[in-house]
Design a protein around this motif. Structure first.
Motif, short mmCIF file in Angstrom:
data_model
loop_
_atom_site.label_atom_id
_atom_site.label_comp_id
_atom_site.label_asym_id
_atom_site.label_seq_id
_atom_site.Cartn_x
_atom_site.Cartn_y
_atom_site.Cartn_z
N THR A 132 0.82 -1.21 0.00
CA THR A 132 0.00 0.00 0.00
C THR A 132 0.86 1.26 0.00
O THR A 132 1.99 1.25 0.43
CB THR A 132 -0.92 0.02 1.22
N ALA A 133 0.29 2.34 -0.47
CA ALA A 133 1.00 3.62 -0.50
C ALA A 133 0.88 4.31 0.85
O ALA A 133 -0.21 4.52 1.34
CB ALA A 133 0.40 4.52 -1.59
N VAL A 134 2.00 4.62 1.46
CA VAL A 134 1.97 5.30 2.76
C VAL A 134 2.78 6.58 2.66
O VAL A 134 3.48 6.97 3.59
CB VAL A 134 2.52 4.37 3.88
N GLU A 173 -5.76 7.70 6.37
CA GLU A 173 -5.75 7.57 4.91
C GLU A 173 -7.07 7.02 4.41
O GLU A 173 -7.62 6.05 4.95
CB GLU A 173 -4.62 6.63 4.49
N LYS A 174 -7.62 7.68 3.40
CA LYS A 174 -8.79 7.17 2.68
C LYS A 174 -8.54 7.44 1.20
O LYS A 174 -8.57 8.58 0.76
CB LYS A 174 -10.07 7.86 3.15
N ASP A 175 -8.27 6.37 0.46
CA ASP A 175 -7.83 6.51 -0.92
C ASP A 175 -8.70 5.64 -1.83
O ASP A 175 -8.72 4.41 -1.68
CB ASP A 175 -6.35 6.08 -1.02
N PRO A 176 -9.46 6.22 -2.78
CA PRO A 176 -10.30 5.42 -3.67
C PRO A 176 -9.47 4.51 -4.56
O PRO A 176 -8.32 4.81 -4.89
CB PRO A 176 -11.04 6.48 -4.49
N LEU A 177 -10.08 3.38 -4.94
CA LEU A 177 -9.41 2.43 -5.81
C LEU A 177 -9.63 2.79 -7.28
O LEU A 177 -10.73 3.18 -7.66
CB LEU A 177 -9.91 1.01 -5.56
N LYS A 232 -3.39 6.82 -5.24
CA LYS A 232 -2.08 7.44 -5.04
C LYS A 232 -0.97 6.59 -5.63
O LYS A 232 0.03 7.12 -6.11
CB LYS A 232 -1.84 7.67 -3.54
N ILE A 233 -1.13 5.28 -5.58
CA ILE A 233 -0.16 4.39 -6.23
C ILE A 233 -0.23 4.56 -7.74
O ILE A 233 0.79 4.61 -8.44
CB ILE A 233 -0.40 2.92 -5.84
N CYS A 234 -1.45 4.66 -8.26
CA CYS A 234 -1.64 4.74 -9.71
C CYS A 234 -0.96 5.96 -10.32
O CYS A 234 -0.55 5.93 -11.49
CB CYS A 234 -3.13 4.77 -10.03
N LYS A 235 -0.83 7.03 -9.54
CA LYS A 235 -0.20 8.25 -10.05
C LYS A 235 1.28 8.03 -10.41
O LYS A 235 1.84 8.78 -11.20
CB LYS A 235 -0.33 9.37 -9.03
N CYS A 248 -12.60 1.67 -1.54
CA CYS A 248 -11.41 2.46 -1.23
C CYS A 248 -10.54 1.78 -0.19
O CYS A 248 -10.97 0.85 0.52
CB CYS A 248 -11.80 3.86 -0.72
N LEU A 249 -9.32 2.23 -0.13
CA LEU A 249 -8.37 1.79 0.88
C LEU A 249 -8.48 2.73 2.08
O LEU A 249 -8.38 3.94 1.94
CB LEU A 249 -6.94 1.83 0.32
N ARG A 250 -8.67 2.17 3.27
CA ARG A 250 -8.67 2.95 4.50
C ARG A 250 -7.58 2.41 5.41
O ARG A 250 -7.52 1.21 5.67
CB ARG A 250 -10.03 2.88 5.20
#
Length: 298
Positions: A101-103, A161-165, A243-246, A264-266
């Motif tokens: 995961t992106a941290v 962290e709350k990041d949509p997939l 955030k990883i996809c960027k 999403c990733l929480r």
């Protein structure tokens, strides 16, 4: 009894390796082995099962580990309080991070914390979420980053962290031209997916089932690079935090937003409830809460 022997013993238990423990605390492997042998001789027991691949605590070793952690924590607390008399901020924290995961956000916080508290050492460990959780329960990690079950009362946590997939596909894939992707678009696709150690595995499978189909899983993995490489060869599709996809190469992988905002990733910073909090631990939590305290509602 030499307190360092107990510290070496705890590090070997944490790493499940004499050589990795020696490397982590910058001493020779024979010194580690000698310290463990001294403890085994003193207590008249065997602390570890040993083989060529790893070491594992015996039943007696598990008991000694629990007591050793309390002794070392008490010793560190004495040292920290003495240092406080001269207004020094010091200590050590062990934090577990998941590899897939992106941290990035948390990494920036760690950097800021180290500048503010240069005498507090933070040791990071890259484990899967289930191992992070087990290590927190066993006292081998002070805290970790993962997605805790919200119904459990075992932990304290700070959501940060709350990041949509996003859906990632090969540029030649039929979905690459879409502006946004929904569940039905994925019904017949082969999924490259997080393995079941990750909460995102449950989120993805559950979301698809609620949409009326069971995802076709071509590969389960804990390696983000493996996921992206398989997608880049058009072997299947994957879902990754935005955030990883960027950071992905747009020449080999196309990233598209997914229509479900709940997908999403929480992530939370998690620690064991009612555990002893060292001075370093309390300082770190205070620092984090200033940054992410409002994130409890995520």
């Amino acid at each position: 009894m030499d307190i360092r022997n107990l510290e070496y013993f705890i590090e070997v238990a944490r790493r499940k390796s004499f050589s990795q423990a020696a490397e982590a605390i910058h001493i020779s492997q024979p010194s580690i082995s000698r310290a463990i042998k001294e403890l085994e001789t003193q207590f008249g027991i065997t602390l570890f099962y040993r083989n060529t691949k790893y070491v594992e605590l015996t039943d007696a070793g598990e008991f000694i580990l629990e007591q050793a952690q309390q002794v070392v924590s008490s010793f560190e607390n004495i040292s920290t309080k003495l240092e406080g008399l001269t207004k020094m901020q010091a200590g050590k924290l062990h934090i577990g991070l998941p590899p897939i995961t992106a941290v990035t956000t948390f990494a920036h916080l760690l950097s800021a914390f180290r500048k503010a508290y240069p005498k507090i050492r933070i040791q990071l460990y890259e484990f899967g979420p289930k191992k992070i959780e087990t290590s927190i329960q066993d006292g081998l990690l002070d805290m970790g980053i993962f997605t805790p079950d919200e119904s459990t009362e075992l932990y304290e946590k700070i959501w940060f962290e709350k990041d949509p997939l996003n859906v990632i596909v090969h540029p030649a894939h039929r979905l690459a031209a879409r502006d946004i992707i929904n569940y039905q678009d994925l019904k017949d696709e082969e999924f490259i997916i997080y393995n079941s150690d990750y909460k995102l595995y449950d989120i993805i499978v559950s979301g698809c089932k609620q949409a009326g189909f069971t995802p076709k899983i071509a590969l389960e993995t804990s390696q983000r690079e493996m996921m992206t490489q398989m997608v880049a060869t058009n072997y299947g599709i994957a879902l990754l935090p935005s955030k990883i996809c960027k950071s992905l190469d747009t020449k080999t992988i196309v990233s598209k937003p997914f229509i479900d905002p709940k997908f999403c990733l929480r992530l939370a910073l998690v620690w064991k409830k009612d555990r002893y909090l060292s001075h370093a631990f309390r300082e770190f939590l205070t620092f984090v809460k200033k940054e992410y305290g409002v994130a409890e509602a995520l």
